[in-house]
Scaffold this motif. Sequence first.
Motif, mmCIF file in Angstrom:
data_model
loop_
_atom_site.group_PDB
_atom_site.id
_atom_site.type_symbol
_atom_site.label_atom_id
_atom_site.label_comp_id
_atom_site.label_asym_id
_atom_site.label_seq_id
_atom_site.Cartn_x
_atom_site.Cartn_y
_atom_site.Cartn_z
ATOM 1 N N LEU A 107 -2.529 -0.222 -6.197
ATOM 2 C CA LEU A 107 -1.189 -0.317 -6.909
ATOM 3 C C LEU A 107 -2.498 -0.096 -8.092
ATOM 4 O O LEU A 107 -1.121 1.250 -8.698
ATOM 5 N N VAL A 108 -3.107 0.305 -8.321
ATOM 6 C CA VAL A 108 -3.752 0.794 -9.763
ATOM 7 C C VAL A 108 -3.490 2.307 -9.883
ATOM 8 O O VAL A 108 -3.408 3.064 -11.099
ATOM 9 N N GLU A 109 -4.129 2.893 -8.745
ATOM 10 C CA GLU A 109 -3.920 4.101 -8.549
ATOM 11 C C GLU A 109 -2.177 4.564 -8.455
ATOM 12 O O GLU A 109 -1.750 5.629 -9.274
ATOM 13 N N GLN A 110 -1.553 4.064 -8.054
ATOM 14 C CA GLN A 110 -0.143 4.122 -7.993
ATOM 15 C C GLN A 110 0.416 4.681 -9.350
ATOM 16 O O GLN A 110 1.473 5.180 -9.719
ATOM 17 N N MET A 111 0.030 3.246 -9.895
ATOM 18 C CA MET A 111 0.360 2.924 -11.086
ATOM 19 C C MET A 111 -0.180 4.249 -11.982
ATOM 20 O O MET A 111 0.616 4.971 -12.750
ATOM 21 N N ASN A 112 -1.023 5.274 -11.704
ATOM 22 C CA ASN A 112 -1.632 6.268 -13.227
ATOM 23 C C ASN A 112 -1.081 6.991 -12.381
ATOM 24 O O ASN A 112 -0.077 7.356 -13.447
ATOM 25 N N ASP A 113 -0.901 7.421 -11.243
ATOM 26 C CA ASP A 113 -0.155 8.566 -10.967
ATOM 27 C C ASP A 113 1.073 7.951 -11.298
ATOM 28 O O ASP A 113 2.213 9.312 -11.646
ATOM 29 N N PHE A 114 2.135 6.834 -11.385
ATOM 30 C CA PHE A 114 3.689 7.066 -11.642
ATOM 31 C C PHE A 114 4.117 7.888 -13.282
ATOM 32 O O PHE A 114 5.039 8.064 -13.182
ATOM 33 N N PHE A 115 2.960 7.189 -13.800
ATOM 34 C CA PHE A 115 2.980 7.294 -15.315
ATOM 35 C C PHE A 115 2.381 8.489 -15.746
ATOM 36 O O PHE A 115 2.587 8.975 -16.590
ATOM 37 N N TYR A 116 1.567 8.863 -15.143
ATOM 38 C CA TYR A 116 0.196 10.200 -16.058
ATOM 39 C C TYR A 116 -0.143 11.102 -14.929
ATOM 40 O O TYR A 116 -0.617 12.361 -15.602
ATOM 41 N N GLY A 117 0.507 11.518 -13.889
ATOM 42 C CA GLY A 117 0.325 11.637 -12.967
ATOM 43 C C GLY A 117 1.674 12.579 -12.531
ATOM 44 O O GLY A 117 2.914 12.288 -13.218
ATOM 45 N N SER A 118 1.611 12.964 -11.126
ATOM 46 C CA SER A 118 2.836 13.919 -10.615
ATOM 47 C C SER A 118 4.641 12.995 -9.895
ATOM 48 O O SER A 118 5.421 13.081 -10.202
ATOM 49 N N GLY A 119 4.211 11.682 -10.553
ATOM 50 C CA GLY A 119 5.453 10.576 -10.521
ATOM 51 C C GLY A 119 5.263 9.781 -9.307
ATOM 52 O O GLY A 119 5.454 8.890 -9.484
ATOM 53 N N GLY A 120 3.828 10.044 -8.443
ATOM 54 C CA GLY A 120 4.025 8.893 -6.993
ATOM 55 C C GLY A 120 5.380 8.906 -5.286
ATOM 56 O O GLY A 120 6.161 9.591 -6.304
ATOM 57 N N ASP A 121 4.737 9.457 -4.693
ATOM 58 C CA ASP A 121 5.297 9.826 -3.507
ATOM 59 C C ASP A 121 6.026 8.454 -3.268
ATOM 60 O O ASP A 121 5.472 7.037 -3.160
ATOM 61 N N VAL A 122 7.014 7.992 -2.254
ATOM 62 C CA VAL A 122 7.187 6.478 -1.658
ATOM 63 C C VAL A 122 7.500 7.045 -0.435
ATOM 64 O O VAL A 122 6.863 8.292 0.209
ATOM 65 N N PRO A 123 6.727 5.894 0.110
ATOM 66 C CA PRO A 123 5.961 6.021 1.691
ATOM 67 C C PRO A 123 7.172 7.228 2.815
ATOM 68 O O PRO A 123 8.298 6.793 1.984
ATOM 69 N N LYS A 124 7.078 7.928 3.810
ATOM 70 C CA LYS A 124 7.749 8.233 4.355
ATOM 71 C C LYS A 124 9.176 7.720 4.953
ATOM 72 O O LYS A 124 9.955 8.523 5.481
ATOM 73 N N GLU A 125 8.435 5.878 5.336
ATOM 74 C CA GLU A 125 9.454 5.320 5.937
ATOM 75 C C GLU A 125 10.070 4.946 5.034
ATOM 76 O O GLU A 125 11.790 4.141 5.874
ATOM 77 N N PHE A 126 10.574 5.523 3.627
ATOM 78 C CA PHE A 126 10.792 4.918 2.654
ATOM 79 C C PHE A 126 12.219 4.747 3.168
ATOM 80 O O PHE A 126 13.002 5.948 2.708
ATOM 81 N N VAL A 127 13.879 3.939 3.544
ATOM 82 C CA VAL A 127 14.469 4.481 2.624
ATOM 83 C C VAL A 127 15.588 3.763 1.838
ATOM 84 O O VAL A 127 15.521 2.525 1.760
ATOM 85 N N ALA A 128 15.729 4.368 0.303
ATOM 86 C CA ALA A 128 16.763 3.840 -0.200
ATOM 87 C C ALA A 128 17.855 2.755 -0.017
ATOM 88 O O ALA A 128 18.842 3.517 0.520
ATOM 89 N N PRO A 129 17.795 1.716 -0.645
ATOM 90 C CA PRO A 129 19.375 1.010 -0.219
ATOM 91 C C PRO A 129 20.506 2.047 -0.476
ATOM 92 O O PRO A 129 20.405 2.901 -1.476
ATOM 93 N N THR A 130 21.570 1.717 -0.046
ATOM 94 C CA THR A 130 23.042 2.186 -0.670
ATOM 95 C C THR A 130 23.142 0.867 -1.270
ATOM 96 O O THR A 130 23.843 0.143 -0.920
ATOM 97 N N ALA A 131 23.912 1.590 -2.134
ATOM 98 C CA ALA A 131 24.838 0.399 -2.891
ATOM 99 C C ALA A 131 26.020 0.510 -2.436
ATOM 100 O O ALA A 131 26.974 0.087 -1.511
#
Length: 90
Positions: free
Chosen positions: A66-90
């Motif tokens: 999580l720290v690695e992901q957080m670092n990438d989210f704020f200071y790197g490329s933004g982080g990748d979501v898991p390949k299997e992730f499907v964003a919820p629809t409204a």
Amino acid sequence: MANMVFCAKYKQEMEGLDEPPFDSDFGQKIYKTVSKKAWGEWIERQKMLLNEYRLQPWTPQAQEFLVEQMNDFFYGSGGDVPKEFVAPTA
């Protein structure tokens, strides 16, 4: 008066956090360089990562990930979501 920071994610002056999120050098860095808006977005991303990868947040391995992901989210490329992730629809 609000804590104003130059947000590392949005590259503009924005309202910062009220206090450091953790008692560490990394927590201080986040406090000084991450906006409330970006932090709120990270919290949602963290929930998704915990659920998608079925992480147990009390384990050192999950915390390190999580720290690695957080670092990438704020200071790197933004982080990748898991390949299997499907964003919820409204």
